[in-house]
Design a protein around this motif. Structure first.
Motif, PDB file in Angstrom:
ATOM      1  N   GLY A 162       0.812  -1.216   0.000  1.00 40.05           N
ATOM      2  CA  GLY A 162       0.000   0.000   0.000  1.00 40.05           C
ATOM      3  C   GLY A 162       0.842   1.260   0.000  1.00 40.05           C
ATOM      4  O   GLY A 162       0.571   2.194  -0.767  1.00 40.05           O
ATOM      5  N   LEU A 163       1.871   1.309   0.834  1.00 44.88           N
ATOM      6  CA  LEU A 163       2.741   2.491   0.894  1.00 44.88           C
ATOM      7  C   LEU A 163       3.539   2.655  -0.393  1.00 44.88           C
ATOM      8  O   LEU A 163       3.816   3.780  -0.825  1.00 44.88           O
ATOM      9  N   TYR A 164       3.924   1.542  -0.984  1.00 51.39           N
ATOM     10  CA  TYR A 164       4.640   1.587  -2.263  1.00 51.39           C
ATOM     11  C   TYR A 164       3.748   2.175  -3.360  1.00 51.39           C
ATOM     12  O   TYR A 164       4.165   3.052  -4.112  1.00 51.39           O
ATOM     13  N   CYS A 165       2.502   1.710  -3.423  1.00 48.75           N
ATOM     14  CA  CYS A 165       1.580   2.197  -4.456  1.00 48.75           C
ATOM     15  C   CYS A 165       1.126   3.626  -4.183  1.00 48.75           C
ATOM     16  O   CYS A 165       0.757   4.349  -5.115  1.00 48.75           O
ATOM     17  N   ALA A 166       1.146   4.047  -2.910  1.00 49.67           N
ATOM     18  CA  ALA A 166       0.737   5.412  -2.588  1.00 49.67           C
ATOM     19  C   ALA A 166       1.599   6.436  -3.315  1.00 49.67           C
ATOM     20  O   ALA A 166       1.111   7.493  -3.723  1.00 49.67           O
ATOM     21  N   ALA A 167       2.884   6.124  -3.496  1.00 54.82           N
ATOM     22  CA  ALA A 167       3.771   7.048  -4.204  1.00 54.82           C
ATOM     23  C   ALA A 167       3.341   7.204  -5.653  1.00 54.82           C
ATOM     24  O   ALA A 167       3.380   8.312  -6.221  1.00 54.82           O
ATOM     25  N   TYR A 168       2.913   6.116  -6.285  1.00 51.26           N
ATOM     26  CA  TYR A 168       2.465   6.181  -7.679  1.00 51.26           C
ATOM     27  C   TYR A 168       1.106   6.864  -7.785  1.00 51.26           C
ATOM     28  O   TYR A 168       0.875   7.667  -8.694  1.00 51.26           O
ATOM     29  N   PHE A 169       0.207   6.541  -6.857  1.00 51.57           N
ATOM     30  CA  PHE A 169      -1.101   7.194  -6.872  1.00 51.57           C
ATOM     31  C   PHE A 169      -0.963   8.688  -6.605  1.00 51.57           C
ATOM     32  O   PHE A 169      -1.738   9.490  -7.141  1.00 51.57           O
ATOM     33  N   ALA A 170       0.009   9.077  -5.792  1.00 52.09           N
ATOM     34  CA  ALA A 170       0.213  10.501  -5.504  1.00 52.09           C
ATOM     35  C   ALA A 170       0.539  11.259  -6.784  1.00 52.09           C
ATOM     36  O   ALA A 170       0.031  12.370  -7.009  1.00 52.09           O
TER      37      ALA A 170
END
Length: 219
Positions: free
Chosen positions: A94-102
């Motif tokens: 989740g934290l890894y994908c949060a960077a891409y979603f940001a």
């Protein structure tokens, strides 16, 4: 092919599918909420917060997910942080994908025409009203296909979690292969199942995109 293996290992494979969907759902919630928060914090005009958000995005996008998972799961106990494999799997993904979603949210946030925002101010709308009624609906329409594409990539990335024994599909298929010395049956099942999941997500993406863009059909 020995189809009887699927009868014997059917419960194990179904358990793997369940945990894959469970982990991806939890990671998606963390990723979307975290990505939106990072996007909004990054819009601050000055101060250390925008710099910290950029640092977060740069670090998480610039290092492999596998390295991040290893650092937290195996390196965490050395500094007093101990998490279960499921917690590391959901939180790490989740934290890894949060960077891409940001970055996706940032692109949508900045793509809304300034004229519409100025018109909203002239109409007397407050800051939160402008965000919820003017900016957010338009940015979601623009970035929805990209969000769903990133979700599909996240589902495939979840296979990496097998290295820390999260009981998802890859772990189940590997266990089946190890115990039966079979290669074709478990990994063919794995490939087909991932394909089915991603195909269903792509169809969902197409339908949502058609619905959100329905008002453009006449132009």
């Amino acid at each position: 092919m020995d189809l009887t293996l699927f009868v014997t290992y059917g419960p194990l494979l179904l358990k793997g599918i369940y945990y894959t969907l469970y982990v991806c759902a939890g990671a998606l919630v963390i990723g979307l909420l975290g990505g939106m928060l990072l996007c909004l914090l990054g819009q601050q005009p000055r101060g250390p917060i925008p710099l910290l958000t950029r640092l977060y995005v740069t670090l998480f996008r610039g290092t492999p997910l596998l390295v991040q998972i290893y650092l937290v799961y195996y390196g965490g106990p050395f500094i007093g942080l101990e998490f279960s494999e499921l917690q590391v799997g959901i939180g790490g993904l989740g934290l890894y994908c949060a960077a891409y979603f940001a970055e996706i949210f940032r692109a949508g946030y900045q793509s809304v025409p300034k004229g519409q925002l100025e018109a909203a101010v002239d109409l007397g709308l407050s800051g939160p009203q402008i965000f919820w009624q003017v900016r957010l609906p338009q940015m979601l329409t623009l970035i929805l296909p990209t969000i769903l594409n990133q979700t599909i990539l996240m589902v495939k990335e979840s296979a990496i979690l097998s290295v820390i024994t999260v009981p998802e599909m890859t772990t189940s298929a590997t266990k089946m292969s190890t115990e039966t010395f079979s290669v074709v049956e478990p990994y063919l099942f794995l490939a087909v199942t991932y394909w089915v999941i991603t195909y269903l997500l792509s169809q969902l993406a197409r339908r949502l995109e058609q619905r959100t863009n329905r008002h453009l059909a006449s132009t």
